[in-house]
Design an enzyme around this catalytic site. Structure first.
Site, PDB file in Angstrom:
ATOM      1  N   ASP A  36       2.552   1.659   5.731  1.00  0.00           N
ATOM      2  CA  ASP A  36       3.471   1.140   4.697  1.00  0.00           C
ATOM      3  C   ASP A  36       4.441   2.251   4.268  1.00  0.00           C
ATOM      4  O   ASP A  36       5.674   2.048   4.244  1.00  0.00           O
ATOM      5  CB  ASP A  36       2.603   0.674   3.512  1.00  0.00           C
ATOM      6  CG  ASP A  36       3.351  -0.177   2.503  1.00  0.00           C
ATOM      7  OD1 ASP A  36       4.517  -0.525   2.754  1.00  0.00           O
ATOM      8  OD2 ASP A  36       2.745  -0.491   1.451  1.00  0.00           O
ATOM      9  N   THR A 120      -7.359  -1.466   8.759  1.00  0.00           N
ATOM     10  CA  THR A 120      -8.363  -0.526   9.296  1.00  0.00           C
ATOM     11  C   THR A 120      -8.129   0.929   8.867  1.00  0.00           C
ATOM     12  O   THR A 120      -8.827   1.827   9.334  1.00  0.00           O
ATOM     13  CB  THR A 120      -8.444  -0.596  10.839  1.00  0.00           C
ATOM     14  OG1 THR A 120      -7.204  -0.138  11.400  1.00  0.00           O
ATOM     15  CG2 THR A 120      -8.720  -2.008  11.315  1.00  0.00           C
TER      16      THR A 120
HETATM   17  N1  AR6 Z   1       2.472   3.324  13.236  1.00  0.00           N
HETATM   18  C1  AR6 Z   1       1.406   2.591  13.610  1.00  0.00           C
HETATM   19  N2  AR6 Z   1       0.229   2.618  12.958  1.00  0.00           N
HETATM   20  C2  AR6 Z   1       0.127   3.440  11.888  1.00  0.00           C
HETATM   21  C3  AR6 Z   1       1.202   4.241  11.426  1.00  0.00           C
HETATM   22  C4  AR6 Z   1       2.420   4.156  12.156  1.00  0.00           C
HETATM   23  N3  AR6 Z   1       3.496   4.861  11.799  1.00  0.00           N
HETATM   24  N4  AR6 Z   1       0.771   4.930  10.331  1.00  0.00           N
HETATM   25  C5  AR6 Z   1      -0.516   4.602  10.130  1.00  0.00           C
HETATM   26  N5  AR6 Z   1      -0.914   3.698  11.057  1.00  0.00           N
HETATM   27  P1  AR6 Z   1      -3.136   1.711   6.639  1.00  0.00           P
HETATM   28  P2  AR6 Z   1      -4.437  -0.700   5.537  1.00  0.00           P
HETATM   29  C6  AR6 Z   1      -2.222   3.042  11.228  1.00  0.00           C
HETATM   30  O1  AR6 Z   1      -3.950   2.596   5.762  1.00  0.00           O
HETATM   31  O2  AR6 Z   1      -5.768  -0.225   5.954  1.00  0.00           O
HETATM   32  C7  AR6 Z   1      -1.191   1.519   2.193  1.00  0.00           C
HETATM   33  O3  AR6 Z   1      -1.190   2.490   1.194  1.00  0.00           O
HETATM   34  C8  AR6 Z   1      -3.434   3.693  10.614  1.00  0.00           C
HETATM   35  O4  AR6 Z   1      -3.901   4.767  11.418  1.00  0.00           O
HETATM   36  O5  AR6 Z   1      -1.699   2.019   6.803  1.00  0.00           O
HETATM   37  O6  AR6 Z   1      -4.060  -2.131   5.780  1.00  0.00           O
HETATM   38  C9  AR6 Z   1      -0.699   0.165   1.694  1.00  0.00           C
HETATM   39  O7  AR6 Z   1       0.300   0.298   0.702  1.00  0.00           O
HETATM   40  C10 AR6 Z   1      -4.411   2.517  10.614  1.00  0.00           C
HETATM   41  O8  AR6 Z   1      -5.014   2.370  11.892  1.00  0.00           O
HETATM   42  O9  AR6 Z   1      -3.201   0.155   6.133  1.00  0.00           O
HETATM   43  C11 AR6 Z   1      -1.939  -0.458   1.153  1.00  0.00           C
HETATM   44  O10 AR6 Z   1      -2.206  -0.030  -0.173  1.00  0.00           O
HETATM   45  C12 AR6 Z   1      -3.501   1.292  10.393  1.00  0.00           C
HETATM   46  O11 AR6 Z   1      -2.170   1.778  10.605  1.00  0.00           O
HETATM   47  C13 AR6 Z   1      -3.026   0.050   2.068  1.00  0.00           C
HETATM   48  O12 AR6 Z   1      -2.534   1.294   2.594  1.00  0.00           O
HETATM   49  C14 AR6 Z   1      -3.594   0.676   9.026  1.00  0.00           C
HETATM   50  O13 AR6 Z   1      -3.843   1.693   8.055  1.00  0.00           O
HETATM   51  C15 AR6 Z   1      -3.261  -0.874   3.227  1.00  0.00           C
HETATM   52  O14 AR6 Z   1      -4.339  -0.409   3.981  1.00  0.00           O
END
Ligand code: AR6
Length: 175
Positions: A36, A120
């Site tokens: 995000d 995740t």
């Molecule tokens: N490209 C692809 N995947 C990514 C990237 C990227 N640039 N950056 C991180 N990931 P998360 P959630 C992966 O925590 O669990 C936020 O603060 C990461 O390694 O981004 O749905 C939001 O505002 C992981 O595998 O999302 C919410 O508050 C995946 O993206 C909360 O986090 C999802 O990790 C949402 O948590």
């Protein structure tokens, strides 16, 4: 038979060119950490300004915006479930994120989309379980939507990519 429209890759979703990339957002839709934060940084302040007009988005729902400075044309902001042990409807809510993203694609006539691994990271969903649900929903959408040209899942590490590759092999065995 393996569906060639489904692509699993390691990478940074902010760099992906597609009709839409999906953001793993939170209910405020006002940004955060993880993917995000990366999407908002790369898209620029116009994305936040557009998100402010949308109001809150409950878990299992999704909203669409423009892509602003991203190479993607649109961002679909989906709010995944926070993992609470698995008996609080997490699976249903996660599946709904994928379904809502595909119905927004249909409504907007979009053909290509890229997903991160929703829930995740900060939300703690065990990735093996999340991968099964994500790929089950994506393969079902590919079956029912002939307008889908390409669905990419962009994983942020080699180990996450391997988890998704194994889950795909279990759901869609190739000889
Ligand atoms: N490209 C692809 N995947 C990514 C990237 C990227 N640039 N950056 C991180 N990931 P998360 P959630 C992966 O925590 O669990 C936020 O603060 C990461 O390694 O981004 O749905 C939001 O505002 C992981 O595998 O999302 C919410 O508050 C995946 O993206 C909360 O986090 C999802 O990790 C949402 O948590």
């Amino acid at each position: 038979m393996s569906d060639e429209r489904l692509v699993l890759m390691r990478g940074d979703i902010t760099q992906v060119q597609a009709d839409a990339i999906v953001n793993a957002a939170n209910s405020t839709l006002l940004g955060g950490g993880g993917v995000d934060g990366a999407i908002h940084r790369a898209a620029g302040r116009g994305l936040l300004a557009e998100c402010r007009t949308l109001g809150r988005c409950p878990p299992g729902e999704a909203r669409i915006t423009g892509g602003h400075a991203l190479p993607a044309k649109h961002v679909i902001h989906a709010v995944g479930p926070v993992w609470q042990g698995g008996s609080n409807g997490e699976e249903t809510v996660l599946a709904r994120c994928y379904r809502r993203a595909f119905s927004l694609m249909e409504q907007h006539g979009l053909g290509t989309i890229a997903f991160p691994s929703i829930s995740t990271g900060a939300y703690g969903y065990p990735i093996e379980r999340a991968a099964r649900i994500a790929l089950r929903e994506i393969l079902a959408a590919l079956q029912r939507m002939p307008t889908l040209q390409r669905v990419t899942v962009v994983l942020f590490s080699d180990s996450d990519l391997e988890v998704y590759q194994r889950a795909r092999q279990a759901l869609e065995p190739t000889p």
